[in-house]
Design an enzyme around this catalytic site. Sequence first.
Site, PDB file in Angstrom:
ATOM      1  CE1 TYR A 129      -2.208   3.319   2.619  1.00 40.11           C
ATOM      2  CE2 TYR A 129      -3.580   2.687   0.759  1.00 40.11           C
ATOM      3  CZ  TYR A 129      -3.272   3.581   1.783  1.00 40.11           C
ATOM      4  OH  TYR A 129      -4.028   4.710   1.945  1.00 40.11           O
ATOM      5  CG  ASP A 156       6.022   3.594   0.196  1.00 40.24           C
ATOM      6  OD1 ASP A 156       4.812   3.418  -0.033  1.00 40.24           O
ATOM      7  OD2 ASP A 156       6.440   4.322   1.127  1.00 40.24           O
ATOM      8  CE  LYS A 197       2.888   4.909   7.845  1.00 41.10           C
ATOM      9  NZ  LYS A 197       1.526   5.044   8.381  1.00 41.10           N
TER      10      LYS A 197
HETATM   11  P1  KE4 Z   1      -0.288   8.562   4.402  1.00 37.68           P
HETATM   12  O1  KE4 Z   1      -0.869   9.276   3.192  1.00 37.68           O
HETATM   13  O2  KE4 Z   1      -1.321   7.773   5.166  1.00 37.68           O
HETATM   14  O3  KE4 Z   1       0.550   9.512   5.287  1.00 37.68           O
HETATM   15  O4  KE4 Z   1       0.802   7.513   3.872  1.00 37.68           O
HETATM   16  C1  KE4 Z   1       0.413   6.547   2.916  1.00 37.68           C
HETATM   17  C2  KE4 Z   1       1.357   5.373   2.993  1.00 37.68           C
HETATM   18  C3  KE4 Z   1       2.350   5.245   2.039  1.00 37.68           C
HETATM   19  N1  KE4 Z   1       3.219   4.211   2.070  1.00 37.68           N
HETATM   20  C4  KE4 Z   1       3.166   3.281   3.057  1.00 37.68           C
HETATM   21  C5  KE4 Z   1       4.162   2.158   3.055  1.00 37.68           C
HETATM   22  C6  KE4 Z   1       2.177   3.375   4.074  1.00 37.68           C
HETATM   23  O5  KE4 Z   1       2.138   2.430   5.048  1.00 37.68           O
HETATM   24  C7  KE4 Z   1       1.260   4.435   4.050  1.00 37.68           C
HETATM   25  C8  KE4 Z   1       0.157   4.585   5.092  1.00 37.68           C
HETATM   26  N2  KE4 Z   1       0.058   3.552   6.069  1.00 37.68           N
HETATM   27  C9  KE4 Z   1      -1.248   3.333   6.647  1.00 37.68           C
HETATM   28  C10 KE4 Z   1      -1.206   2.162   7.633  1.00 37.68           C
HETATM   29  N3  KE4 Z   1      -0.272   1.139   7.344  1.00 37.68           N
HETATM   30  C11 KE4 Z   1      -1.780   4.569   7.302  1.00 37.68           C
HETATM   31  C12 KE4 Z   1      -2.946   4.350   8.243  1.00 37.68           C
HETATM   32  C13 KE4 Z   1      -4.224   4.863   7.657  1.00 37.68           C
HETATM   33  O6  KE4 Z   1      -4.440   4.699   6.430  1.00 37.68           O
HETATM   34  O7  KE4 Z   1      -5.025   5.410   8.459  1.00 37.68           O
END
Ligand code: KE4
Length: 427
Positions: A144, A239, A267
């Site tokens: 993801y 990523d 993060k």
């Molecule tokens: P954000 O747009 O949520 O800041 O980041 C997206 C993203 C991109 N790449 C990786 C590897 C990620 O894990 C994420 C976002 N992670 C999720 C949970 N694993 C965020 C939690 C949520 O969607 O509320």
Amino acid sequence: MQHSESSRLFAEAKQVIPGGVNSPVRAFKSVGLDPVFYDHAKGARVWDADGNEYIDFVASWGPMILGHAPDAVLDAVRGQLERGTSFGAPTAIEVEMAEAVCACMPSIEEVRMVSSGTEATMSAIRLARGYTGRDKFIKFDGNYHGHSDALLVAAGSGLVTLGIPSTPGVTKGTAADTVVLPYNDLVAVAATLAEIGEQVAAIIVEPVAGNMGVVPPAEGYLAGLRTLCDEYGVVLIFDEVITGFRVALGGAQERYGVRPDLTTLGKIIGGGFPVGAFGGKREIMEYLAPVGPVYQAGTLSGNPIAMVAGLALVGALKQPGVYDELERKGARLEAGLRAAVEAAGVPAFLTRVGSMACMFFTDATVSDWKTASTADTARYAAYFGGMLERGFTLAPSQFEATFVGLAHTDEDIDAMTDAAAEVLGRM
Ligand code: KE4
């Protein structure tokens, strides 16, 4: 535990926020419970709206590697608040942050700040397309990368068949340039590039998958992607939104010794504030506006509050012994969970990389989405609920990571794995 205030807040929230939450996973749907509303947090602990106390292993999905509300970050933010919270103009602190990121990850010669991981990966894909002049890119099932359209795509039927939208609102045209392949399968990548390599701008990969549960890269996998990208002139994007500063100060690229062309971050580098970043080879990054033709922008990019927070956190992670301590804590957690699983005789497959771990409720050996998805999500839901009632917060989905951080004491970790033994023993 009683959750009356969380229930009241949830009912109120659903009147004005879709599903009552600002991000779907928070709704606890996949664990069949109403969500807990948090009130405050400090260190390894969070308190909910009903005053219930938990030892937290969600860590806000990764950023809270020092624990919640760490003093170093709070002090830095307090110092900046009176000086202004956003200018929409360059500041010295942004330069300092960019230098800190480049110093930790030598593959990053230039970096652009954004406000989320989604923005980072979306921008990196656009940049790779602009730099190569090619339209297609490869992602992996179970990885993801945020919710930009081209990345919300499911695997097409055949190996090189183009993606299909995984959600309404993403057009077939957008999905058509995304190829989705199995994770940890170099043969599939080689076959695809042999077929359409000259059309492929980039490969984007989670160097340690953290969004199908935690799935480490197979031996040689990342190096194999590097070799194939070099052979076909494809931009390799790691990523590292989760793994950056988590699995090593220099991220997975340091841990596994493979240099991507571009890296996306988020993060941890925000210290709990909205930050993402993408960076890499100067030759590629200079294709970005205002130097180059690829447009990308953001009102709050490089926000001074977020920058001082991220700098303070990264500064704390640079202290000697930090990653040895994270490894020690991660190993303690893993050993305790393995003992709990053994004692309960419950089919489970455990994975861990440093301070991120996962317990899959399956007897399969998990190496990709196909095997991860054999996990018994109902059993995970029961585990999650049992742990919550005993005062431990875990990700409300089987397909996420358990994060241990510097604020967890050995007693916290042992209490968690003892509770897991009790919950699993009743399954
Ligand atoms: P954000 O747009 O949520 O800041 O980041 C997206 C993203 C991109 N790449 C990786 C590897 C990620 O894990 C994420 C976002 N992670 C999720 C949970 N694993 C965020 C939690 C949520 O969607 O509320």
